[in-house]
Design a protein around this motif. Structure first.
Motif, PDB file in Angstrom:
ATOM      1  N   UNK A  55       0.813  -1.214   0.000  1.00 50.21           N
ATOM      2  CA  UNK A  55       0.000   0.000   0.000  1.00 50.21           C
ATOM      3  C   UNK A  55       0.851   1.272   0.000  1.00 50.21           C
ATOM      4  N   UNK A  56       2.040   1.195   0.567  1.00 52.55           N
ATOM      5  CA  UNK A  56       2.973   2.324   0.656  1.00 52.55           C
ATOM      6  C   UNK A  56       4.394   1.786   0.611  1.00 52.55           C
ATOM      7  N   UNK A  57       5.371   2.662   0.394  1.00 55.90           N
ATOM      8  CA  UNK A  57       6.769   2.276   0.543  1.00 55.90           C
ATOM      9  C   UNK A  57       7.008   1.871   1.989  1.00 55.90           C
ATOM     10  N   UNK A  58       7.893   0.901   2.202  1.00 51.74           N
ATOM     11  CA  UNK A  58       8.191   0.517   3.572  1.00 51.74           C
ATOM     12  C   UNK A  58       9.167  -0.635   3.665  1.00 51.74           C
ATOM     13  N   UNK A  59       9.272  -1.183   4.877  1.00 48.24           N
ATOM     14  CA  UNK A  59      10.162  -2.288   5.187  1.00 48.24           C
ATOM     15  C   UNK A  59       9.344  -3.459   5.725  1.00 48.24           C
ATOM     16  N   UNK A  60       9.595  -4.646   5.203  1.00 51.44           N
ATOM     17  CA  UNK A  60       8.899  -5.841   5.683  1.00 51.44           C
ATOM     18  C   UNK A  60       9.376  -6.144   7.101  1.00 51.44           C
ATOM     19  N   UNK A  61       8.421  -6.224   8.036  1.00 49.55           N
ATOM     20  CA  UNK A  61       8.767  -6.512   9.431  1.00 49.55           C
ATOM     21  C   UNK A  61       8.281  -7.900   9.869  1.00 49.55           C
ATOM     22  N   UNK A  62       7.439  -8.534   9.061  1.00 50.34           N
ATOM     23  CA  UNK A  62       6.986  -9.899   9.334  1.00 50.34           C
ATOM     24  C   UNK A  62       6.699 -10.575   8.009  1.00 50.34           C
ATOM     25  N   UNK A  63       7.195 -11.780   7.861  1.00 51.96           N
ATOM     26  CA  UNK A  63       6.935 -12.604   6.687  1.00 51.96           C
ATOM     27  C   UNK A  63       6.924 -14.028   7.207  1.00 51.96           C
ATOM     28  N   UNK A  64       5.713 -14.524   7.509  1.00 52.92           N
ATOM     29  CA  UNK A  64       5.626 -15.762   8.266  1.00 52.92           C
ATOM     30  C   UNK A  64       4.312 -16.483   8.004  1.00 52.92           C
ATOM     31  N   UNK A  65       4.137 -17.614   8.672  1.00 51.30           N
ATOM     32  CA  UNK A  65       2.906 -18.394   8.597  1.00 51.30           C
ATOM     33  C   UNK A  65       2.356 -18.565   9.998  1.00 51.30           C
ATOM     34  N   UNK A  66       1.024 -18.413  10.157  1.00 48.87           N
ATOM     35  CA  UNK A  66       0.354 -18.698  11.422  1.00 48.87           C
ATOM     36  C   UNK A  66      -0.820 -19.617  11.122  1.00 48.87           C
ATOM     37  N   UNK A  67      -1.209 -20.416  12.092  1.00 47.00           N
ATOM     38  CA  UNK A  67      -2.315 -21.341  11.845  1.00 47.00           C
ATOM     39  C   UNK A  67      -3.621 -20.586  11.607  1.00 47.00           C
TER      40      UNK A  67
ATOM     41  N   UNK B 263      -3.674 -14.347   4.866  1.00 52.69           N
ATOM     42  CA  UNK B 263      -4.272 -15.453   4.094  1.00 52.69           C
ATOM     43  C   UNK B 263      -3.658 -15.638   2.718  1.00 52.69           C
ATOM     44  N   UNK B 264      -2.433 -15.181   2.516  1.00 50.51           N
ATOM     45  CA  UNK B 264      -1.768 -15.284   1.228  1.00 50.51           C
ATOM     46  C   UNK B 264      -1.372 -16.728   0.911  1.00 50.51           C
ATOM     47  N   UNK B 265      -1.201 -17.038  -0.369  1.00 49.38           N
ATOM     48  CA  UNK B 265      -0.736 -18.369  -0.756  1.00 49.38           C
ATOM     49  C   UNK B 265       0.786 -18.414  -0.855  1.00 49.38           C
ATOM     50  N   UNK B 266       1.384 -17.267  -1.185  1.00 47.89           N
ATOM     51  CA  UNK B 266       2.837 -17.164  -1.334  1.00 47.89           C
ATOM     52  C   UNK B 266       3.270 -15.788  -0.832  1.00 47.89           C
ATOM     53  N   UNK B 267       4.398 -15.745  -0.132  1.00 47.63           N
ATOM     54  CA  UNK B 267       4.996 -14.474   0.298  1.00 47.63           C
ATOM     55  C   UNK B 267       6.212 -14.211  -0.583  1.00 47.63           C
ATOM     56  N   UNK B 268       6.333 -13.001  -1.108  1.00 47.80           N
ATOM     57  CA  UNK B 268       7.384 -12.681  -2.069  1.00 47.80           C
ATOM     58  C   UNK B 268       8.559 -11.922  -1.467  1.00 47.80           C
ATOM     59  N   UNK B 269       8.475 -11.561  -0.174  1.00 47.46           N
ATOM     60  CA  UNK B 269       9.558 -10.798   0.455  1.00 47.46           C
ATOM     61  C   UNK B 269       9.860 -11.345   1.838  1.00 47.46           C
ATOM     62  N   UNK B 270      11.087 -11.104   2.270  1.00 56.87           N
ATOM     63  CA  UNK B 270      11.564 -11.530   3.583  1.00 56.87           C
ATOM     64  C   UNK B 270      11.670 -10.330   4.522  1.00 56.87           C
ATOM     65  N   UNK B 271      11.756 -10.611   5.807  1.00 57.59           N
ATOM     66  CA  UNK B 271      11.932  -9.562   6.814  1.00 57.59           C
ATOM     67  C   UNK B 271      13.169  -8.729   6.473  1.00 57.59           C
ATOM     68  N   UNK B 272      13.015  -7.416   6.574  1.00 56.06           N
ATOM     69  CA  UNK B 272      14.117  -6.487   6.332  1.00 56.06           C
ATOM     70  C   UNK B 272      14.184  -5.942   4.929  1.00 56.06           C
ATOM     71  N   UNK B 273      13.457  -6.545   4.001  1.00 58.68           N
ATOM     72  CA  UNK B 273      13.489  -6.065   2.619  1.00 58.68           C
ATOM     73  C   UNK B 273      12.654  -4.800   2.465  1.00 58.68           C
ATOM     74  N   UNK B 274      13.126  -3.903   1.608  1.00 59.69           N
ATOM     75  CA  UNK B 274      12.414  -2.672   1.286  1.00 59.69           C
ATOM     76  C   UNK B 274      11.432  -2.963   0.155  1.00 59.69           C
ATOM     77  N   UNK B 275      10.231  -2.400   0.252  1.00 60.01           N
ATOM     78  CA  UNK B 275       9.235  -2.548  -0.812  1.00 60.01           C
ATOM     79  C   UNK B 275       8.727  -1.165  -1.197  1.00 60.01           C
ATOM     80  N   UNK B 276       8.275  -1.063  -2.436  1.00 59.41           N
ATOM     81  CA  UNK B 276       7.724   0.194  -2.947  1.00 59.41           C
ATOM     82  C   UNK B 276       6.214   0.087  -3.059  1.00 59.41           C
TER      83      UNK B 276
END
Length: 162
Positions: A78-90, A110-123
């Protein structure tokens, strides 16, 4: 004025401790006047195009919105930022959270696939996940999307046109 000395009374100290203890776990859901400032200063990118199937309802502890979309649809930041969580929960399946400026956090569940890891910058507008149907709290492909500002859940529809 130099001779004035301020000191806390025992009653004041007791009141402060009690107030801080009571407020320690209080989640405030009313964003107050700051939401207008956010709308004026930030341009949010819709995370996915689709139909809203469930609206923001803090009374029922639904602190975001659900948006249905086609399978394999990309979920966008939704905005530029930094990934702070990229995980799976039940409960929520694959979850990604992004920290933005101004103490904003967006949450995508509820995603099927995550495309970024913690610490990565996204636009803003960049694909960060693929829509899914993962976790226990889902009944079909959709995105559960939340916006948090200074620890308060905001209604995404107040900030983004879906």
């Amino acid at each position: 004025y130099e001779n004035i000395k301020f000191s806390r009374s025992p009653e004041d100290s007791i009141l402060r401790v009690r107030f801080e203890k009571e407020e320690q776990y209080n989640i405030v859901l009313n964003p107050g006047p700051n939401i207008n400032r956010l709308k004026e200063s930030l341009l949010f990118f819709p995370p996915v195009r689709g139909q809203i199937s469930s609206r923001f309802n803090p009374d029922e502890e639904h602190l975001g919105i659900d948006i249905t979309a086609a399978e394999n649809e990309p979920i966008l930041a939704a905005l530029d930022g930094t990934v702070i969580l990229s995980s799976w929960t039940s409960e929520a399946g694959y979850v990604i959270q992004v920290m933005h400026k101004n103490n904003l956090i967006t949450v995508y569940k509820h995603n099927s696939v995550l495309l970024h890891e913690i610490g990565e910058q996204v636009s803003a507008g960049e694909a960060i996940a693929i829509i899914g149907n993962t976790g226990e709290m889902t009944s079909g492909p959709h995105l559960h999307f939340e916006i948090w500002y200074e620890g308060k859940a905001l209604n995404p529809e107040d900030l983004i046109t879906f």
